[in-house]
Scaffold this motif. Sequence first.
Motif, mmCIF file in Angstrom:
data_model
loop_
_atom_site.group_PDB
_atom_site.id
_atom_site.type_symbol
_atom_site.label_atom_id
_atom_site.label_comp_id
_atom_site.label_asym_id
_atom_site.label_seq_id
_atom_site.Cartn_x
_atom_site.Cartn_y
_atom_site.Cartn_z
ATOM 1 N N TYR A 261 -1.585 1.931 -27.329
ATOM 2 C CA TYR A 261 -2.719 1.713 -26.673
ATOM 3 C C TYR A 261 -2.507 0.346 -25.901
ATOM 4 C CZ TYR A 261 -4.527 5.256 -29.879
ATOM 5 O OH TYR A 261 -4.806 6.357 -30.411
ATOM 6 N N THR A 262 -3.030 0.160 -24.533
ATOM 7 C CA THR A 262 -2.852 -1.094 -23.745
ATOM 8 C C THR A 262 -4.214 -1.539 -23.094
ATOM 9 O OG1 THR A 262 -0.438 -0.700 -23.264
ATOM 10 C CG2 THR A 262 -1.622 -2.083 -21.821
ATOM 11 N N THR A 289 -3.404 -6.777 -24.557
ATOM 12 C CA THR A 289 -3.201 -6.626 -26.036
ATOM 13 C C THR A 289 -2.565 -5.236 -26.125
ATOM 14 O OG1 THR A 289 -5.352 -5.357 -26.080
ATOM 15 C CG2 THR A 289 -5.273 -7.902 -26.680
ATOM 16 N N GLN A 290 -1.562 -5.268 -27.091
ATOM 17 C CA GLN A 290 -0.889 -3.805 -27.149
ATOM 18 C C GLN A 290 -0.922 -3.434 -28.751
ATOM 19 O OE1 GLN A 290 2.993 -3.437 -25.397
ATOM 20 N NE2 GLN A 290 3.801 -2.256 -27.266
ATOM 21 N N ASN A 291 -1.701 -2.154 -28.778
ATOM 22 C CA ASN A 291 -1.719 -1.714 -30.280
ATOM 23 C C ASN A 291 -0.768 -0.563 -30.304
ATOM 24 O OD1 ASN A 291 -2.423 0.062 -32.406
ATOM 25 N ND2 ASN A 291 -4.243 -1.051 -32.610
ATOM 26 N N SER A 292 0.357 -0.468 -31.104
ATOM 27 C CA SER A 292 1.248 0.613 -30.944
ATOM 28 C C SER A 292 2.077 0.909 -32.201
ATOM 29 C CB SER A 292 2.381 0.317 -29.829
ATOM 30 O OG SER A 292 2.985 -0.988 -30.081
ATOM 31 N N PRO A 298 4.753 -0.253 -37.087
ATOM 32 C CA PRO A 298 3.642 -0.656 -35.903
ATOM 33 C C PRO A 298 3.896 -1.995 -35.363
ATOM 34 C CG PRO A 298 3.355 -1.695 -38.226
ATOM 35 C CD PRO A 298 4.365 -0.830 -38.728
ATOM 36 N N TYR A 299 3.323 -2.130 -34.167
ATOM 37 C CA TYR A 299 3.715 -3.210 -33.250
ATOM 38 C C TYR A 299 2.467 -3.734 -32.752
ATOM 39 C CZ TYR A 299 5.261 -6.087 -29.496
ATOM 40 O OH TYR A 299 5.614 -7.283 -28.586
ATOM 41 N N GLU A 300 1.759 -4.790 -33.018
ATOM 42 C CA GLU A 300 0.574 -5.359 -32.193
ATOM 43 C C GLU A 300 0.802 -6.741 -31.842
ATOM 44 O OE1 GLU A 300 -2.598 -5.277 -35.168
ATOM 45 O OE2 GLU A 300 -2.379 -3.146 -35.675
ATOM 46 N N ILE A 302 -0.414 -9.737 -28.831
ATOM 47 C CA ILE A 302 -1.399 -10.211 -28.003
ATOM 48 C C ILE A 302 -0.658 -11.307 -26.925
ATOM 49 C CG2 ILE A 302 -2.070 -11.846 -29.719
ATOM 50 C CD1 ILE A 302 -4.979 -11.585 -28.304
ATOM 51 N N ASP A 334 2.686 -11.582 -32.271
ATOM 52 C CA ASP A 334 2.920 -10.301 -32.714
ATOM 53 C C ASP A 334 3.155 -10.299 -34.182
ATOM 54 O OD1 ASP A 334 5.552 -10.818 -33.174
ATOM 55 O OD2 ASP A 334 6.020 -10.335 -31.168
ATOM 56 N N ASN A 335 3.356 -9.039 -34.770
ATOM 57 C CA ASN A 335 3.541 -8.746 -36.131
ATOM 58 C C ASN A 335 5.032 -8.867 -36.402
ATOM 59 O OD1 ASN A 335 3.663 -6.375 -34.709
ATOM 60 N ND2 ASN A 335 3.407 -5.356 -36.893
#
Length: 487
Positions: A261-262, A289-292, A298-300, A302, A334-335
């Motif tokens: 999601y972008t 922002t990227q929620n993926s 997971p890769y989040e 900003i 990021d995470n």
Amino acid sequence: MYSQKKDSVSSGKKIKTGQIDDVVMTGTIKAVSRSKSPVPVEIYSQKFFQKNPTPNIFEAISMVNGIKPQLNCSVCNTGDIHINGLEGPYTMILIDGMPIVSSLSTVYGLSGIPNSLVDRIEVVKGPASSLYGSEAMGGVINIITKNALTAPKFSTDIMTSTWSENNIDVSTKFRLGKNAASLLSLNYFNFSRKIDDNKDNFTDAALQNRISVFNKWNFRRQENRMASFALRYLYEDRYGGEMQWNRQYRGSSEVYGESIYTNRVEAFGLYQWPVREQVITQFSYNYHTQNSFYGANPYEAIQKVAFIQTYWNKSFRKHDLMAGLTFKKTFYDDNTPGTLSADGLTNQPMNSPILGAFVQDQWEITGKHTLLLGYRYDYDRIHHSVHSPRLAWKFSPNPYHALRFNFGTGFRVVNLFTEDHAALTGSREVVIRSDLKPERSVNGNINYIWKIPAGNRMLNLDASVFYTYFSNKIVGDFDSEPDKIIL
């Protein structure tokens, strides 16, 4: 497109070239006649891309010689743009001269720039760090959007393909009085058909559902001074993976899928000061922002990038002087291990301000020789001083031949996890054995153009050779230990 008719004089004889001499911006920041520019700049108008319709810039740019859009992942269709054989992170993407396309957005954001926004695209192949700083090592692609004052009142473009890739562009403009106009554009792209022609149980192309809204204001001012402001919003839902995947499997290992999601917001503009001298300020801001999930990983992330630049331009005798100050601040979090502290215990986002100054002199020595000298100084609080000199020379014995030589140095601050897709999607451990210092390079290229009259037409022969030498290129070791990526 800006253009002007021109007569040329060679060997004491007046020659009617009968051609349009385009005005370009990218090679030297300011508007300059293409034939006089010591920096080779290629121009591609919207009509050029209409000959082979595509839904976005990433696919359209493949028609340009020497530029190669490349898909780096067959599952989620990660892409970047190569110039002169250099990987995508070495290409700087500008919108209206602004560094809008940040490192995080190069992974998926390039496919979110619709062709409906484009008035023309200017391409500079070769070093441009003395003007544009980090990331302009291989070249620059400047996407120049339509001017609201001259855009059509209404336009629409609908396209589909045999794979059911559906793209809709709708734009309209309206005026506020005689001196202000606004362009409003909407783009919607949908590809939701799962295709597996090679029967490997994986989607052959990533499914995408994307919307982009663009609004630009242009103002007519006294003495033709410039002013503009634009906003753009992008949302995309992208997926690739096993054919039986659906949203309930997002983040699980039961059925493999890559779901991204972008959300992205951009703002950029230009203002010419109401003073006697030519002083222009450009500014931009983007929030991404990227929620993926890549399988169960997971890769989040900003990223926020703010940029402002003010430059002064003065012409006297045979010199065209330019000097400017720039400030760019990048926030990235990021995470992944890429934003952990040295002890690996706390999160430490990148918060990097860079202050820069540049100066440039374009000297028309004679009617046949033009020399450009440039220098840029950047200061980063982590990497400290970075110097980027530049030299360009053009020799044109007559209107039909031009030889250009460009030399410069470049640098780039690496964001590993935004650019190396293998580090995200693989099951390997990423090992960073030392601090990642900026990549440095020395770049040079030679360009020759021969214009051949053929009746009422003009044939163009354009040839270039280039060389890039890296003094600190960061390359991942994928082979020494199969379960690790070592840097």
